[in-house]
Design an enzyme around this catalytic site. Structure first.
Site, mmCIF file in Angstrom:
data_model
loop_
_atom_site.group_PDB
_atom_site.id
_atom_site.type_symbol
_atom_site.label_atom_id
_atom_site.label_comp_id
_atom_site.label_asym_id
_atom_site.label_seq_id
_atom_site.Cartn_x
_atom_site.Cartn_y
_atom_site.Cartn_z
ATOM 1 N N GLY A 147 0.843 -1.189 0.000
ATOM 2 C CA GLY A 147 0.000 0.000 0.000
ATOM 3 C C GLY A 147 0.874 1.232 0.000
ATOM 4 O O GLY A 147 2.101 1.147 0.040
ATOM 5 N N PHE A 163 3.771 8.694 3.669
ATOM 6 C CA PHE A 163 5.233 8.736 3.660
ATOM 7 C C PHE A 163 5.859 7.923 2.553
ATOM 8 O O PHE A 163 7.066 7.908 2.413
ATOM 9 C CB PHE A 163 5.752 8.240 5.015
ATOM 10 C CG PHE A 163 5.297 9.098 6.137
ATOM 11 C CD1 PHE A 163 5.842 10.345 6.326
ATOM 12 C CD2 PHE A 163 4.284 8.679 6.974
ATOM 13 C CE1 PHE A 163 5.413 11.160 7.353
ATOM 14 C CE2 PHE A 163 3.849 9.481 8.001
ATOM 15 C CZ PHE A 163 4.412 10.726 8.195
ATOM 16 N N VAL A 193 4.589 1.027 1.303
ATOM 17 C CA VAL A 193 4.767 -0.032 2.280
ATOM 18 C C VAL A 193 4.964 -1.315 1.486
ATOM 19 O O VAL A 193 4.126 -1.684 0.672
ATOM 20 C CB VAL A 193 3.549 -0.151 3.217
ATOM 21 C CG1 VAL A 193 3.755 -1.259 4.215
ATOM 22 C CG2 VAL A 193 3.299 1.173 3.924
ATOM 23 N N ASP A 252 -6.566 9.185 15.456
ATOM 24 C CA ASP A 252 -6.926 9.088 14.037
ATOM 25 C C ASP A 252 -7.490 7.704 13.732
ATOM 26 O O ASP A 252 -7.130 7.077 12.734
ATOM 27 C CB ASP A 252 -5.709 9.393 13.168
ATOM 28 C CG ASP A 252 -6.104 9.699 11.713
ATOM 29 O OD1 ASP A 252 -7.288 9.985 11.463
ATOM 30 O OD2 ASP A 252 -5.232 9.628 10.823
HETATM 31 N N1 LIG Z 1 1.611 -3.836 8.686
HETATM 32 C C1 LIG Z 1 1.056 -3.814 7.492
HETATM 33 N N2 LIG Z 1 0.684 -4.947 6.892
HETATM 34 C C2 LIG Z 1 0.110 -4.932 5.671
HETATM 35 N N3 LIG Z 1 -0.134 -3.817 4.977
HETATM 36 C C3 LIG Z 1 0.216 -2.654 5.518
HETATM 37 C C4 LIG Z 1 0.825 -2.580 6.791
HETATM 38 N N4 LIG Z 1 1.054 -1.291 7.081
HETATM 39 C C5 LIG Z 1 0.607 -0.590 6.043
HETATM 40 N N5 LIG Z 1 0.098 -1.389 5.094
HETATM 41 C C6 LIG Z 1 -0.475 -0.968 3.821
HETATM 42 O O1 LIG Z 1 0.105 0.247 3.437
HETATM 43 C C7 LIG Z 1 -0.882 1.271 3.378
HETATM 44 C C8 LIG Z 1 -0.310 2.565 3.887
HETATM 45 O O2 LIG Z 1 0.143 2.368 5.204
HETATM 46 P P1 LIG Z 1 -0.004 3.486 6.323
HETATM 47 O O3 LIG Z 1 -1.402 3.982 6.341
HETATM 48 O O4 LIG Z 1 0.494 2.951 7.596
HETATM 49 O O5 LIG Z 1 0.972 4.552 5.743
HETATM 50 P P2 LIG Z 1 1.083 6.024 6.182
HETATM 51 O O6 LIG Z 1 2.248 6.564 5.465
HETATM 52 O O7 LIG Z 1 1.111 6.091 7.658
HETATM 53 O O8 LIG Z 1 -0.258 6.620 5.608
HETATM 54 P P3 LIG Z 1 -1.278 7.669 6.176
HETATM 55 O O9 LIG Z 1 -0.596 8.417 7.258
HETATM 56 O O10 LIG Z 1 -1.604 8.464 5.012
HETATM 57 O O11 LIG Z 1 -2.459 6.886 6.652
HETATM 58 C C9 LIG Z 1 -2.025 0.753 4.203
HETATM 59 O O12 LIG Z 1 -3.222 1.276 3.776
HETATM 60 C C10 LIG Z 1 -1.958 -0.722 3.990
HETATM 61 O O13 LIG Z 1 -2.589 -1.067 2.782
#
Ligand SMILES: Nc1ncnc2c1ncn2[C@@H]1O[C@H](COP(=O)(O)OP(=O)(O)OP(=O)(O)O)[C@@H](O)[C@H]1O
Length: 873
Positions: free
Chosen positions: A44, A48, A51, A167
């Site tokens: 995903g 940032f 992932v 959040d």
């Molecule tokens: N531990 C995990 N296992 C499987 N998929 C994950 C995991 N962490 C994140 N993802 C995937 O990656 C995507 C983005 O992760 P995440 O939301 O943690 O990123 P972020 O950079 O913190 O985004 P935001 O702050 O915009 O929500 C998630 O929507 C999910 O699909």
């Protein structure tokens, strides 16, 4: 020549036997690595960056399946020092290192090299929760109850540590392999030091943010706002759509003030299939006045969650012990003796996802692995790591990256569901309620089955924890019908409440209004197309509104308080709504206490202070990079640009998801020729060419490269095989940064077109996982884009491909105008840097760039391709 089996490769589900001839076609195999992990497909994208799925290069035991992880890769150069982004990352890391709960994503480690920070998280293989709901349309009550209990347990645990998430929303919930809930994304987490400490920074997502965050400028009780968000999540789980999503005057929810006016004035409405107990709980949670809102403790005691009362009775201390000892893992998915529950819509997608998950379970059985004594069924693919008293995390330096994940994905998805649902209601009428009622007993039984399944797994290795063991035993009892003391206790309290007959709600007219006659539904039915509503609400997002209408807030605060009581008394009700109070006490005066919070100042938004994770391979041991940051949280960071940027990201997400395609850690990786029979790998040390003409071919091979070795279920192929990566410094030295960026940009646009064009097969390599990721991305984008952004959707792209090329270019210029200023500026900046070759049509430049004959940019080729294709059509 006879085919000689060369080696067995585990592809997750099948054991492939290579023959010599097959091997030659697959001889060029490269693994993209990050520290001790081989990187796989993109799971995903977030604010940032990407992932990625990762798995450990070296298994601790010879036959052990490598541990799978999710690695959040953050480009260091994209996060300015002392920026809000940096704070978010620190927050997330610092919070996660303190949290050890089965329903909170586990931080494995944090790695960094000169280019990336990698937050290595437990892999939640069940995917995103909102997609899960979307597939099922809505959750069955037993499932919703189980998952909500897990959510409450996780939230209660973090509150007990003195942390609030702030959040909570569907997008920040994942599912593990066994469909257990995993709370993730702790970027807004904060610490409350005493239980009465109030917070000032409004954050969260509008649809999930408690009214007090929006309608009042006063400090708020942060835990109560988490409770509200849990209520919205519960509503979405049960109903299949978000509450208060039907304001005809504000269909997009863009006007947050209006949205919250609507929330505080409009009584909560329920579809008929939500049961009275569930409604009762929702009515107690979704109370605008935080002082009247139910507390987490009382939620745990609510009758509706009674099937999971024992699970909920596990204290945070017990979780700490149990998780440390690795004795308790997430319970497995309920064992259904019958078929998997099928969604009434899109059975195919449900099926495929289910098959994928099932195949992972089966894979495990295919590999004769000696199960470690405390191996969890929920961690079939992972191996338990030795318990570490404290995670080692590295100090980080980071920057901002683009955000291609839409804020409104869940909203749109759910909106689609509710639209379908409403159509269904119109045709079905009110007959569903009876059917539902008649099946309550069945669901209760199913819930019991689930309990028994929990027991078996949870029981493994829990001997060190008396209380958890008690939980296990009591779970067993509950299945056989005996009632545990805890349940008795709770029941007694519940009964007391029942006998008292006092409800928070005023006596309600038993108006027997079905959703069909419901005002909201009626006018919603008229709305044929609903644009999504933003779901993220962040500091500064209200600033504009507040300044625009200074009086509004006070008015709204009054409205909120008045409406809080009015919402309870005038709620639309059905015959099922007349259930008496089921709570032992009202949430009015009850105070939550924090059993054991983190030691003061143990959580901070400053740079993580723990030792750096020792890394080897291509990662640089970057102790020297650690610059201690004596920086505390600035609660009232007013980032007035944030909302605009966030909005912009939504609009630019499509481009971003593409432009990042080529800029991954694989830039450090060189192809490795694997010689069958175990000969040492040959490493191509030729520096990648920076010449534009070489771009397309490299682009084709490189873009999906991270996915090439990842079979559909994510199990690495040929893991023991050679995997070589060069250090950053070597490659950085071998190739000028400017050129590499230039190449990447071209690859990005190539993949942009190739991924979404109908004739992409001619442009993209055949890596199956890449296709999968691509489809995910496209699905995500298609779900998460409002109509205004529809023009950049792949389907639109392909449908427009028949138009003349000129028209197409004009459209792209329009798209360019829609993009955020930052993106345009960034591109303009790049074009200044002799970027004439980079996608002239996208750049919106009128005159095609001059370039030497015979040298054609990738973008130009792509545009030519479009032209040719248009001509053909
Ligand atoms: N531990 C995990 N296992 C499987 N998929 C994950 C995991 N962490 C994140 N993802 C995937 O990656 C995507 C983005 O992760 P995440 O939301 O943690 O990123 P972020 O950079 O913190 O985004 P935001 O702050 O915009 O929500 C998630 O929507 C999910 O699909």
């Amino acid at each position: 020549m006879a085919s000689i089996p060369q080696r067995h490769t585990y592809y997750g589900g099948e054991t492939s036997v290579y023959t010599q001839s097959e091997t030659t076609t697959r001889i060029r195999r490269k693994h993209v690595t990050f520290g001790p992990y081989i990187l796989g497909s993109t799971l995903g994208e977030g604010e940032f960056g990407k992932v990625k799925l990762g798995w450990s290069k070296a298994a601790s035991a010879p036959l052990e399946v490598p541990k799978q992880v999710a690695i959040k890769l953050i480009r260091r150069d994209s996060i300015p020092k002392n920026s809000e982004k940096e704070i978010k990352i620190y927050r997330e890391i610092n919070a996660l290192k303190h949290l050890s709960h089965p329903n909170i994503v586990r931080l494995e480690e944090v790695l960094q090299n000169s280019k990336y920070i990698g937050i290595v998280l437990e892999y939640a293989s069940g995917g995103e929760f909102y997609k899960y709901i979307q597939r099922k349309r809505r959750l069955k009550e037993a499932v919703a109850c189980r998952l909500f209990a897990q959510l409450i347990s996780g939230v209660n645990y973090m509150h007990s540590k003195g942390l609030v998430h702030r959040d909570l929303k569907l997008e920040n919930l994942l599912l593990d392999k066994h469909e257990n809930l995993v709370i993730t994304d702790f970027g807004f987490v904060n610490e409350f030091v005493t239980h009465n400490e109030l917070m000032k920074t409004s954050c969260g997502s509008p649809c999930y943010a408690a009214p007090e965050l929006v309608v009042s400028t006063k400090p708020y009780e942060a835990r109560k706002s988490d409770v509200w968000s849990c209520g919205v999540i519960l509503y979405a789980m049960s109903a299949g759509y978000l509450p208060w999503d039907d304001d005809p005057r504000n269909p997009d929810g863009n006007d947050i003030v209006r949205l919250y006016q609507y929330i505080t004035r409009t009584p909560l409405k329920f579809p008929e299939y939500i049961t009275p107990l569930s409604r009762d709980l929702l009515r107690r949670i979704l109370v605008s006045d935080p002082r009247r809102r139910i507390t987490l403790k009382n939620i745990q005691r609510h009758e509706w969650l009674k099937p999971h009362s024992q699970f909920l009775s596990i204290t945070p201390e017990e979780w700490d012990k149990a998780m440390l000892a690795k004795g308790v893992f997430r319970p497995p998915r309920p064992v259904h003796t019958s078929k998997r529950p099928q969604s009434s819509c899109s059975t195919s997608s449900t099926g495929s996802k289910g098959e994928k998950r099932d195949s992972l379970v089966m894979d495990y059985t295919l590999v004769p692995l000696p199960a470690p004594p405390h191996q969890s069924q929920s961690h079939v693919i992972t191996k338990p790591s030795p318990p570490s008293p404290e995670m080692r995390v590295s100090p980080v330096r980071h920057n901002m990256n683009r955000h291609s994940r839409s804020d409104s994905a869940a909203s749109i998805a759910l909106q689609a569901v509710v639209n379908a649902e409403r159509e269904g209601i119109n045709t079905i009428g009110s007959g569903g309620g009876n059917a539902h009622n008649s099946s309550v007993g069945t669901r209760a039984n199913a819930s019991g089955d689930h309990m028994s399944a929990n027991i078996n797994v949870s029981g493994t290795g829990t001997s060190t924890n008396r209380n958890v063991a008690k939980f296990v035993i009591q779970r067993s009892n509950s299945v056989t019908g005996s009632v545990s003391p805890l349940i008795n206790h709770d029941s007694a309290i519940m009964e007391k409440g029942l006998l008292a007959g006092k409800s928070l709600e005023a006596p309600q007219p038993n108006r027997n209004i079905t959703p069909l006659l419901n005002d909201g539904l009626i006018h919603s039915n008229k709305v044929t197309h609903r644009k999504p509503r933003p779901t993220s609400y962040h500091p500064g997002s209200m600033a504009a509104n507040r300044s625009a209408s200074p009086g509004t807030m006070d008015t709204l605060t009054g409205v909120a308080n008045m409406a809080a009581s009015r919402a309870m008394s005038t709620a639309e009700s059905s015959p099922l709504d007349s259930a008496p109070s089921l709570m032992p006490e009202s949430g009015l005066n009850s105070q939550e206490h924090s059993p054991k919070m983190l030691p003061r100042r143990s959580f901070s938004v400053s740079e993580p202070s723990l030792d750096l994770q020792s890394v080897s391979g291509d990662l640089i041991k970057s102790h020297g990079d650690a610059q201690p940051m004596a920086r505390r949280l600035h609660e009232q960071v007013e980032d007035v640009d944030y909302r605009q940027r966030r909005q912009s990201r939504r609009y630019s997400s499509f481009f971003n998801s593409v432009t990042e395609e080529g800029e991954d850690v694989e830039s450090r990786i060189v192809p490795v020729h694997i010689v069958p029979g175990g000969a040492p790998p040959r490493i191509s040390t030729t520096a990648p060419s920076a010449s534009p003409s070489a771009a397309p071919s490299r682009g084709h091979s490189r873009v999906p490269s991270a996915d090439i070795n990842t079979p559909p279920n994510g199990i690495p192929s040929g893991l023991p095989s050679q995997s070589v990566s060069l250090s950053n410094s070597e490659l950085v030295a071998s190739r000028p940064e400017k050129d590499r960026k230039q190449d990447r940009k071209r690859f990005s646009f190539l993949s942009f077109y190739s991924s979404y064009n109908a004739s992409r097969s001619s442009l993209v390599s055949e890596a199956p996982t890449h296709r999968r990721v691509g489809s995910q991305t496209s699905q995500r984008n298609s779900l998460s884009r409002p109509a205004t952004r529809g023009s950049v959707r792949p389907s639109t792209q392909s449908s427009q491909s028949a138009q003349p090329a000129q028209q197409h270019q004009q459209q792209q210029q329009q798209q360019q105008q829609q993009q955020p200023q930052s993106l345009i500026a960034a591109r303009a900046g790049r074009s200044k840097k002799n970027r004439q070759s980079a996608v002239p049509s996208i750049e919106g430049t009128q005159s095609p760039p001059l370039r030497p004959q015979g040298e054609q940019s990738t973008a130009r080729k792509v545009m030519d391709f479009f032209k040719r294709r248009s001509m053909r059509v």
